[in-house]
Design an enzyme around this catalytic site. Structure first.
Site, PDB file in Angstrom:
ATOM      1  CG  ASP A   1      -4.782   1.434   8.211  1.00 61.35           C
ATOM      2  OD1 ASP A   1      -4.895   0.745   9.241  1.00 61.35           O
ATOM      3  OD2 ASP A   1      -3.719   1.989   7.902  1.00 61.35           O
ATOM      4  CB  THR A   2      -8.994   4.831   9.979  1.00 64.65           C
ATOM      5  OG1 THR A   2      -7.931   5.500   9.286  1.00 64.65           O
ATOM      6  CG2 THR A   2      -9.357   5.618  11.217  1.00 64.65           C
TER       7      THR A   2
ATOM      8  CB  SER B   1     -11.869   4.183   7.813  1.00 62.74           C
ATOM      9  OG  SER B   1     -11.243   2.929   7.720  1.00 62.74           O
TER      10      SER B   1
ATOM     11  CG  ASP C   1      -1.947   1.020   1.282  1.00 64.82           C
ATOM     12  OD1 ASP C   1      -2.360   1.460   0.205  1.00 64.82           O
ATOM     13  OD2 ASP C   1      -2.396   1.385   2.396  1.00 64.82           O
TER      14      ASP C   1
ATOM     15  CG  HIS D   1      -5.121   8.286   3.361  1.00 62.48           C
ATOM     16  ND1 HIS D   1      -4.387   8.896   2.389  1.00 62.48           N
ATOM     17  CD2 HIS D   1      -5.443   7.062   2.894  1.00 62.48           C
ATOM     18  CE1 HIS D   1      -4.261   8.077   1.357  1.00 62.48           C
ATOM     19  NE2 HIS D   1      -4.898   6.955   1.641  1.00 62.48           N
TER      20      HIS D   1
HETATM   21 ZN   LIG Z   1      -4.358   5.144   0.785  1.00 64.38          ZN
END
Ligand SMILES: [Zn+2]
Length: 286
Positions: A232-233, A211, A82, A180
């Site tokens: 992810d978060t 997220s 990533d 992000h």
């Molecule tokens: Zn990203």
């Protein structure tokens, strides 16, 4: 099963109109949680590691853990880099056994982004590894990559077509209003722009920073052609939230397994819910 290239997973997603979840991991519990969720939902899945995750866990450990996890299940598993930012990092991941790499040249002027991405595509393609490129700048912080609001900009559809044709990437990360990290207020996605990009670009589109995006907006993004969605978060929040609860409830506990086990379970639940939302649940061909 060995790792499957992300391009293969996304082709099936394109045909059937769903998105594959790509979930970030940096330790054993998260790798296990992601793959356990995929097995429970009979879903194809993308394990992804950022450069920060590789620095933390070590490249060899991440690949070995992901491989062990993939061997233990019957659903297709991909291992993806990533936000790789250098040619050398991408090559190291290809050599180490990743089945897909992202090269993020979005901070560069267009022609330099194209030149860097093309070099990665040439090396990756020879190894049967897929490549994700990025055009436009997504706001927020992803490990070591930070983009301020004033630096962020949306993907231009015509430029996206040019970029894909010139680089030969297998998928394209677009900037259409997600960010992000954690959102301040509700994110607004530019769906018109997303549809226009989809009309002009032949490869699957990737949504980063998903997220905290409302469920209906995610469904609409998938309807309009998003085929890979990064989370992810929300996994971090679930995992660390459970750690806090366990530590608070059992201040005398000294067995890491008693604290990390429930955190792993909390991550599994979040990931399973995302798989159902993205439409990839039940789509594993076994
Ligand atoms: Zn990203």
């Amino acid at each position: 099963m060995p790792f499957v290239p992300v391009g293969v997973l996304l082709r099936d997603a394109e045909e059937q109109g769903y998105a594959v979840g790509a979930f970030n991991c940096n330790n054993m519990e998260l790798v296990q949680a992601i793959v356990a969720a995929a097995e429970a939902e009979r879903s194809p899945v993308i394990l992804q590691a950022s450069q920060g995750a590789i620095k933390y866990a070590g490249l060899a450990y991440l690949v070995a853990m992901a491989r062990a996890a993939a061997r233990g299940v019957r659903v297709p598993v991909a291992l993806h880099l990533d936000h790789g930012t250098s040619f050398e990092q991408a090559v190291r991941c290809v050599a180490a056994g990743f089945s897909s790499v992202m090269i993020d040249g979005s901070h560069l002027p267009l022609e330099e982004n194209i030149a860097l991405t093309r070099r990665v595509v040439e090396v990756a393609r020879a190894a049967g590894v897929s490549v994700e490129g990025e055009l436009g700048r997504i706001m927020g912080a992803e490990d070591e990559i930070k983009v301020e609001e004033r630096e962020a900009f949306f993907t231009d559809p015509a430029e996206a077509r040019y970029f894909v044709e010139r680089t030969g990437v297998d998928s394209l990360a677009v900037s259409v209003g997600t960010a992000h990290g954690r959102y301040q207020g509700e994110p607004r996605l530019d769906f018109e722009r997303l549809s226009r990009i989809k009309e002009l670009v032949r490869v699957p589109l990737v949504l980063h920073g998903a997220s905290g995006v409302p469920e209906e907006a995610i469904r609409e993004a998938v309807r309009r052609g998003v085929r890979k969605i990064n989370i992810d978060t929300e996994i971090r929040e679930a995992f660390v939230g459970a750690l806090r609860r366990e530590l608070g409830a059992h201040p005398q506990e000294i067995d890491p397994r008693k604290i990390l086990g429930p955190a792993r379970e909390a991550a599994v639940e979040v990931i399973r819910a995302k798989m159902r939302l993205f439409g990839c649940a039940g789509k594993a061909r076994v």
